[in-house]
Motif scaffolding. Sequence first.
Motif, mmCIF file in Angstrom:
data_model
loop_
_atom_site.group_PDB
_atom_site.id
_atom_site.type_symbol
_atom_site.label_atom_id
_atom_site.label_comp_id
_atom_site.label_asym_id
_atom_site.label_seq_id
_atom_site.Cartn_x
_atom_site.Cartn_y
_atom_site.Cartn_z
ATOM 1 N N THR A 3 -11.405 5.733 -17.748
ATOM 2 C CA THR A 3 -10.179 6.200 -18.115
ATOM 3 C C THR A 3 -9.072 6.034 -17.151
ATOM 4 O O THR A 3 -7.837 5.879 -17.252
ATOM 5 N N ILE A 4 -9.570 6.275 -15.777
ATOM 6 C CA ILE A 4 -8.536 6.162 -14.577
ATOM 7 C C ILE A 4 -8.291 4.679 -14.421
ATOM 8 O O ILE A 4 -8.986 3.824 -14.174
ATOM 9 N N PRO A 5 -6.787 4.366 -14.397
ATOM 10 C CA PRO A 5 -6.614 2.919 -14.333
ATOM 11 C C PRO A 5 -6.832 2.343 -12.985
ATOM 12 O O PRO A 5 -7.028 3.141 -11.974
ATOM 13 N N GLU A 6 -7.432 1.007 -13.006
ATOM 14 C CA GLU A 6 -8.056 0.521 -11.734
ATOM 15 C C GLU A 6 -7.281 0.786 -10.456
ATOM 16 O O GLU A 6 -7.534 0.951 -9.384
ATOM 17 N N GLU A 7 -5.780 0.441 -10.572
ATOM 18 C CA GLU A 7 -4.862 0.494 -9.671
ATOM 19 C C GLU A 7 -4.832 1.667 -8.905
ATOM 20 O O GLU A 7 -4.594 1.887 -7.645
ATOM 21 N N LYS A 8 -4.636 3.083 -9.728
ATOM 22 C CA LYS A 8 -4.773 4.128 -9.290
ATOM 23 C C LYS A 8 -5.967 4.505 -8.640
ATOM 24 O O LYS A 8 -5.827 5.276 -7.299
ATOM 25 N N CYS A 9 -6.985 4.269 -9.062
ATOM 26 C CA CYS A 9 -8.479 4.377 -8.626
ATOM 27 C C CYS A 9 -8.421 3.818 -7.179
ATOM 28 O O CYS A 9 -9.182 4.433 -6.158
ATOM 29 N N LYS A 10 -8.059 2.660 -7.073
ATOM 30 C CA LYS A 10 -8.073 1.710 -5.572
ATOM 31 C C LYS A 10 -7.313 2.253 -4.710
ATOM 32 O O LYS A 10 -7.519 2.490 -3.590
ATOM 33 N N HIS A 11 -5.882 2.900 -5.225
ATOM 34 C CA HIS A 11 -4.941 3.395 -4.317
ATOM 35 C C HIS A 11 -5.477 4.790 -3.602
ATOM 36 O O HIS A 11 -5.462 4.735 -2.525
ATOM 37 N N CYS A 12 -6.042 5.645 -4.423
ATOM 38 C CA CYS A 12 -6.720 6.651 -4.103
ATOM 39 C C CYS A 12 -7.942 6.657 -3.114
ATOM 40 O O CYS A 12 -8.083 7.188 -2.250
ATOM 41 N N PHE A 13 -8.497 5.673 -3.600
ATOM 42 C CA PHE A 13 -9.887 5.329 -2.838
ATOM 43 C C PHE A 13 -9.369 4.885 -1.254
ATOM 44 O O PHE A 13 -10.105 5.249 -0.197
ATOM 45 N N SER A 14 -8.494 4.112 -1.040
ATOM 46 C CA SER A 14 -7.988 3.512 0.103
ATOM 47 C C SER A 14 -7.339 4.776 0.924
ATOM 48 O O SER A 14 -7.698 4.816 2.201
#
Length: 350
Positions: A121-132
Amino acid sequence: MSINDLMSYQDVVTYLHGKNRTKHLLFGNGFSMSYNSGIFSYNALSDFIEKIDDELLNQLFASLNTKNFELIMQQLDSFAEIAKIFSSDPDLVSKIEGASDKLKTSLIDAVKALHPEHVFTIPEEKCKHCFSFLQSYLENGGFVFSTNYDLLPYWVLLRNKSAVAIDGFGRDLENDGDEFIPDESREYSELRWGKYKDSQTVYYLHGALPFFDNGVDVIKETYTTQHYLLDNIKARMEKKEYPIFVTAGDGRQKLTHIMHNKYLSHCYDKLTCIEGSLVTFGFNFGEYDTHLIDAINKAAHYGKKSGGKLFSIYIGVYSDDGLHHIENIRSRFKCKVNIYNAKTLNIWGH
């Protein structure tokens, strides 16, 4: 001074990079609120205890002087079994089991209301940004500490498969022996904590919803192809297994809970011996967080003679009130305290 006069998060990162100093991260509920303040709120998962409309449960919490729901659930389960043996009153057992079911249902409802339905459910862009953001600490030799027990950081790290995000859990080969066993015939255990604790880099200081203590091992529940993680957590709870997390209470009560669990105490001990600098985000060091200030102060003295100690802490604040609060408690810290504007940090790429 106002929050607008403070250094930015990028200023903090640039300065520490110039010093070639290891930086660690400690984040609290502000991390999740920055994802969605509409569903995440401070103490949301523990507040449900106070809102349960059940006289028996309220009396039980009051008499035991605790909001440790894990302990309460275990007490209710044990009491029900004892009552079946020693009491001839069938209404007593029914009353206990009813209170237990109500507490369990309330927790499940609170968890589901608090979370997105599942990791995807977490948008891919948000997930990648947080992971970075998290990876910037982990890939440079730092540790990540969380006081949250929600699933957001767990989901972000799982989805991005970081090689350096190690939570200490692993599977043991169950049918190990002298004879060769082909891969397809090997049987592995559940994810148990301890196998990789020496290389652990991610620490949930107050526990997390996927972590369960079965009395011998600390087990991590996982997402499966058949069921999402929240469904598997619910299934465990229905089998009278309860997540490990430190709910409301003062610093002493929280520390007592921590020290009686081998996973939690290991995480706390690691915080007491970090070196370099600690950056905090979404964590306000409130009146019930004295145990964490104590841990930070221990780290400030750890390895003092050899120089391998915690030199400084960078505390993020969101408002002038938050700034004034940290200024008022600055003297409680035994290392250098710096304050930065947390609004300059965009974890989720909004």
